[in-house]
Motif scaffolding. Structure first.
Motif, PDB file in Angstrom:
ATOM      1  N   HIS A 109       0.815  -1.209   0.000  1.00  0.00           N
ATOM      2  CA  HIS A 109       0.000   0.000   0.000  1.00  0.00           C
ATOM      3  C   HIS A 109       0.852   1.264   0.000  1.00  0.00           C
ATOM      4  O   HIS A 109       1.952   1.291   0.556  1.00  0.00           O
ATOM      5  CB  HIS A 109      -0.925   0.015   1.229  1.00  0.00           C
ATOM      6  CG  HIS A 109      -1.928  -1.072   1.197  1.00  0.00           C
ATOM      7  ND1 HIS A 109      -1.755  -2.260   1.874  1.00  0.00           N
ATOM      8  CD2 HIS A 109      -3.118  -1.177   0.554  1.00  0.00           C
ATOM      9  CE1 HIS A 109      -2.787  -3.047   1.657  1.00  0.00           C
ATOM     10  NE2 HIS A 109      -3.631  -2.414   0.859  1.00  0.00           N
ATOM     11  N   LYS A 110       0.304   2.326  -0.597  1.00  0.00           N
ATOM     12  CA  LYS A 110       1.013   3.603  -0.706  1.00  0.00           C
ATOM     13  C   LYS A 110       1.424   4.143   0.666  1.00  0.00           C
ATOM     14  O   LYS A 110       2.550   4.592   0.847  1.00  0.00           O
ATOM     15  CB  LYS A 110       0.118   4.614  -1.431  1.00  0.00           C
ATOM     16  CG  LYS A 110       0.755   5.986  -1.607  1.00  0.00           C
ATOM     17  CD  LYS A 110      -0.226   6.980  -2.203  1.00  0.00           C
ATOM     18  CE  LYS A 110      -0.775   7.763  -1.051  1.00  0.00           C
ATOM     19  NZ  LYS A 110      -1.633   8.847  -1.271  1.00  0.00           N
ATOM     20  N   GLN A 111       0.505   4.106   1.651  1.00  0.00           N
ATOM     21  CA  GLN A 111       0.834   4.641   2.977  1.00  0.00           C
ATOM     22  C   GLN A 111       1.958   3.846   3.629  1.00  0.00           C
ATOM     23  O   GLN A 111       2.816   4.421   4.294  1.00  0.00           O
ATOM     24  CB  GLN A 111      -0.399   4.653   3.883  1.00  0.00           C
ATOM     25  CG  GLN A 111      -1.358   5.775   3.564  1.00  0.00           C
ATOM     26  CD  GLN A 111      -2.509   5.808   4.547  1.00  0.00           C
ATOM     27  OE1 GLN A 111      -3.168   4.805   4.770  1.00  0.00           O
ATOM     28  NE2 GLN A 111      -2.752   6.969   5.117  1.00  0.00           N
ATOM     29  N   SER A 112       1.968   2.551   3.442  1.00  0.00           N
ATOM     30  CA  SER A 112       3.030   1.725   4.008  1.00  0.00           C
ATOM     31  C   SER A 112       4.362   1.980   3.316  1.00  0.00           C
ATOM     32  O   SER A 112       5.416   2.026   3.968  1.00  0.00           O
ATOM     33  CB  SER A 112       2.670   0.242   3.915  1.00  0.00           C
ATOM     34  OG  SER A 112       1.505  -0.022   4.664  1.00  0.00           O
ATOM     35  N   ARG A 113       4.328   2.168   1.999  1.00  0.00           N
ATOM     36  CA  ARG A 113       5.571   2.506   1.284  1.00  0.00           C
ATOM     37  C   ARG A 113       6.103   3.853   1.742  1.00  0.00           C
ATOM     38  O   ARG A 113       7.309   4.035   1.924  1.00  0.00           O
ATOM     39  CB  ARG A 113       5.335   2.492  -0.231  1.00  0.00           C
ATOM     40  CG  ARG A 113       5.190   1.087  -0.794  1.00  0.00           C
ATOM     41  CD  ARG A 113       5.257   1.061  -2.317  1.00  0.00           C
ATOM     42  NE  ARG A 113       4.268   1.910  -2.958  1.00  0.00           N
ATOM     43  CZ  ARG A 113       3.034   1.531  -3.287  1.00  0.00           C
ATOM     44  NH1 ARG A 113       2.637   0.292  -3.018  1.00  0.00           N
ATOM     45  NH2 ARG A 113       2.200   2.360  -3.878  1.00  0.00           N
ATOM     46  N   ARG A 114       5.215   4.807   1.990  1.00  0.00           N
ATOM     47  CA  ARG A 114       5.638   6.126   2.480  1.00  0.00           C
ATOM     48  C   ARG A 114       6.264   5.999   3.873  1.00  0.00           C
ATOM     49  O   ARG A 114       7.234   6.670   4.186  1.00  0.00           O
ATOM     50  CB  ARG A 114       4.444   7.092   2.491  1.00  0.00           C
ATOM     51  CG  ARG A 114       4.753   8.460   3.019  1.00  0.00           C
ATOM     52  CD  ARG A 114       5.766   9.214   2.150  1.00  0.00           C
ATOM     53  NE  ARG A 114       6.140  10.444   2.811  1.00  0.00           N
ATOM     54  CZ  ARG A 114       7.300  10.654   3.455  1.00  0.00           C
ATOM     55  NH1 ARG A 114       8.216   9.713   3.490  1.00  0.00           N
ATOM     56  NH2 ARG A 114       7.539  11.803   4.042  1.00  0.00           N
ATOM     57  N   PHE A 115       5.712   5.119   4.719  1.00  0.00           N
ATOM     58  CA  PHE A 115       6.290   4.885   6.035  1.00  0.00           C
ATOM     59  C   PHE A 115       7.702   4.301   5.897  1.00  0.00           C
ATOM     60  O   PHE A 115       8.629   4.732   6.594  1.00  0.00           O
ATOM     61  CB  PHE A 115       5.399   3.953   6.856  1.00  0.00           C
ATOM     62  CG  PHE A 115       5.976   3.600   8.195  1.00  0.00           C
ATOM     63  CD1 PHE A 115       6.109   4.563   9.189  1.00  0.00           C
ATOM     64  CD2 PHE A 115       6.403   2.318   8.463  1.00  0.00           C
ATOM     65  CE1 PHE A 115       6.649   4.241  10.422  1.00  0.00           C
ATOM     66  CE2 PHE A 115       6.940   1.983   9.693  1.00  0.00           C
ATOM     67  CZ  PHE A 115       7.069   2.951  10.671  1.00  0.00           C
ATOM     68  N   LEU A 116       7.883   3.343   5.002  1.00  0.00           N
ATOM     69  CA  LEU A 116       9.212   2.781   4.766  1.00  0.00           C
ATOM     70  C   LEU A 116      10.191   3.855   4.302  1.00  0.00           C
ATOM     71  O   LEU A 116      11.357   3.866   4.713  1.00  0.00           O
ATOM     72  CB  LEU A 116       9.156   1.649   3.735  1.00  0.00           C
ATOM     73  CG  LEU A 116       8.599   0.318   4.210  1.00  0.00           C
ATOM     74  CD1 LEU A 116       8.483  -0.656   3.040  1.00  0.00           C
ATOM     75  CD2 LEU A 116       9.457  -0.260   5.321  1.00  0.00           C
ATOM     76  N   GLU A 117       9.728   4.777   3.460  1.00  0.00           N
ATOM     77  CA  GLU A 117      10.579   5.888   3.019  1.00  0.00           C
ATOM     78  C   GLU A 117      11.004   6.744   4.210  1.00  0.00           C
ATOM     79  O   GLU A 117      12.154   7.156   4.310  1.00  0.00           O
ATOM     80  CB  GLU A 117       9.841   6.772   2.003  1.00  0.00           C
ATOM     81  CG  GLU A 117       9.675   6.162   0.645  1.00  0.00           C
ATOM     82  CD  GLU A 117       8.797   7.040  -0.254  1.00  0.00           C
ATOM     83  OE1 GLU A 117       8.563   8.230   0.073  1.00  0.00           O
ATOM     84  OE2 GLU A 117       8.348   6.525  -1.295  1.00  0.00           O
TER      85      GLU A 117
END
Length: 159
Positions: A109-117
């Protein structure tokens, strides 16, 4: 708890919930107010004074609701950025990103990828190795310096 100071941030507008760290009374510490002029987040930050010659440690505790939107996430990421400037940071809590695969550093998910970033941008290391709920690692401990957290019978502890 006897011998420990309580810091707490209650959930607003509802009973129950919130975040609460207990910190040994023998440690000199103070609550930090990171980004308090923005979107409220369910996080609490405490600076623990280091011993002579050692730097301070910032400890953050958080709860990210599963339905939190991008505005709340970005406000929280700014708090992480401010706290990660510290020499030593320990951030723990329930981040509610069940789709993250920490072994592969990937998410669906986009929000999870943003958290990883955000984790990568702030040079944080996730130290929980086992799933915490139904095969997902939702409860995390993130650090910016190796050796800050040890393992005592499966539970993370500050060193």
């Amino acid at each position: 708890m006897e011998g420990y100071g309580l810091f707490r941030k209650d959930r607003q507008g509802r009973q129950g919930g919130g975040v609460t760290p207990y910190i040994n009374d023998q440690l000199e510490c103070m609550e930090l107010h990171l980004g308090m002029d923005e979107e409220p987040t369910k996080s609490l930050w405490v600076r623990i004074k280091g011993r002579a010659g050692a730097g301070d440690i910032i400890v953050g505790v958080c709860y990210r609701p599963p339905d939190q939107g991008d505005v709340g996430d970005e406000a929280f990421y700014r708090q992480i950025g401010a706290a990660s400037c510290s020499q030593a940071l320990v951030l723990m809590g329930d981040f509610n990103h069940p789709d993250i695969c920490w072994r592969d550093n990937a998410a669906g998910h986009k929000q999870s990828r943003r958290f990883l970033e955000c984790v990568d941008d702030n040079f944080l290391l996730q130290v929980i190795e086992e799933s915490t709920r139904r095969g997902a690692t939702l409860d995390l401990v993130l650090i910016n310096k190796e050796g800050l957290v040890g393992n005592a019978q499966g539970q993370p502890w500050l060193q």
